[in-house]
Design a protein around this motif. Structure first.
Motif, mmCIF file in Angstrom:
data_model
loop_
_atom_site.group_PDB
_atom_site.id
_atom_site.type_symbol
_atom_site.label_atom_id
_atom_site.label_comp_id
_atom_site.label_asym_id
_atom_site.label_seq_id
_atom_site.Cartn_x
_atom_site.Cartn_y
_atom_site.Cartn_z
ATOM 1 N N LEU A 26 1.121 -1.711 -0.115
ATOM 2 C CA LEU A 26 -0.002 -0.272 0.377
ATOM 3 C C LEU A 26 1.071 1.583 0.176
ATOM 4 N N SER A 27 2.087 1.054 1.077
ATOM 5 C CA SER A 27 2.904 2.229 0.668
ATOM 6 C C SER A 27 3.543 2.441 -0.669
ATOM 7 N N PHE A 31 -3.591 4.075 -4.127
ATOM 8 C CA PHE A 31 -4.589 3.859 -5.016
ATOM 9 C C PHE A 31 -5.187 2.303 -5.327
ATOM 10 N N ASP A 32 -4.237 1.613 -5.107
ATOM 11 C CA ASP A 32 -4.249 -0.290 -5.314
ATOM 12 C C ASP A 32 -5.895 -0.396 -4.188
ATOM 13 N N ALA A 33 -6.270 -0.902 -4.878
ATOM 14 C CA ALA A 33 -8.119 -1.264 -3.677
ATOM 15 C C ALA A 33 -7.942 -2.299 -3.799
ATOM 16 N N GLU A 34 -7.836 -3.706 -4.071
ATOM 17 C CA GLU A 34 -7.936 -4.805 -3.699
ATOM 18 C C GLU A 34 -6.718 -4.730 -2.540
ATOM 19 N N ARG A 35 -5.653 -4.430 -2.428
ATOM 20 C CA ARG A 35 -4.627 -3.875 -0.845
ATOM 21 C C ARG A 35 -5.437 -3.858 0.024
ATOM 22 N N VAL A 36 -6.125 -2.067 -0.300
ATOM 23 C CA VAL A 36 -7.421 -1.641 0.220
ATOM 24 C C VAL A 36 -8.081 -2.432 1.344
ATOM 25 N N HIS A 37 -8.542 -2.761 1.034
ATOM 26 C CA HIS A 37 -9.538 -4.312 1.257
ATOM 27 C C HIS A 37 -9.233 -5.462 1.345
ATOM 28 N N LYS A 38 -7.943 -5.650 1.558
ATOM 29 C CA LYS A 38 -7.331 -6.896 1.757
ATOM 30 C C LYS A 38 -6.877 -6.500 3.494
ATOM 31 N N MET A 39 -5.927 -5.414 3.584
ATOM 32 C CA MET A 39 -5.843 -4.848 4.552
ATOM 33 C C MET A 39 -6.668 -4.705 5.661
ATOM 34 N N ARG A 40 -7.876 -4.552 5.275
ATOM 35 C CA ARG A 40 -9.192 -4.036 6.092
ATOM 36 C C ARG A 40 -9.553 -4.941 6.822
ATOM 37 N N LEU A 82 -15.260 4.910 -0.366
ATOM 38 C CA LEU A 82 -14.929 5.202 -1.308
ATOM 39 C C LEU A 82 -14.459 4.471 -3.304
ATOM 40 N N ASP A 83 -14.275 3.182 -3.118
ATOM 41 C CA ASP A 83 -13.676 2.617 -3.917
ATOM 42 C C ASP A 83 -14.597 1.405 -4.456
ATOM 43 N N ARG A 112 -11.355 10.125 -2.463
ATOM 44 C CA ARG A 112 -10.502 9.220 -2.199
ATOM 45 C C ARG A 112 -8.617 9.855 -1.804
ATOM 46 N N THR A 113 -8.546 10.446 -2.717
ATOM 47 C CA THR A 113 -7.078 10.839 -2.463
ATOM 48 C C THR A 113 -7.188 11.736 -0.995
#
Length: 127
Positions: A26-27, A31-40, A82-83, A112-113
């Motif tokens: 993510l760092s 903007f990688d929506a899938e990484r955000v999802h997995k991390m959440r 937002l994604d 989102r930004t």
């Protein structure tokens, strides 16, 4: 259902590793929506595990970890929402005017930004 301590420990270890891999990615690509999802998902699972274990662990340390995970989950959730909104807008409203969709998508991406900046602050916060 009986869950042995070693399986529970392996599950937590696995989630921590998954969370760290997602955090590193993510760092590089916020903007990688899938990484955000997995991390959440990982933060939610870990938070529940620490809630379950806090009486067996040092209660105050567990509470601090839970608080950090909760803060991170909220920051990830704001980006994730937002994604999902952008995805729904593009898939569910194919007949809407192109200019309206572009405007709405642009507004969602701007939001989102802003949320992403907050997320990166939470990720980089040293405690």
């Amino acid at each position: 259902m009986h869950l042995s301590f070693s399986k529970f420990k392996n599950s937590i270890t696995s989630e921590l590793a998954r969370l760290e891999r997602s955090r590193q990615g993510l760092s590089d690509r916020p903007f990688d929506a899938e990484r955000v999802h997995k991390m959440r998902v990982s933060t939610r699972r870990l938070r529940e595990a620490f809630i379950f274990l806090r009486k067996a662990l040092d209660y105050e340390k567990a509470q601090k970890i839970i608080k950090k995970l909760k803060r991170l989950t909220r920051a990830l959730g704001a980006c994730r929402s937002l994604d999902v909104s952008v995805k729904i807008l593009s898939k569910e409203f194919p007949n809407e005017s192109k200019s309206l969709k572009q405007f709405l998508t642009s507004e969602l991406k701007n939001q989102r930004t802003k949320k992403e900046r907050k997320l990166l602050k939470v990720l980089n916060k040293k405690e």
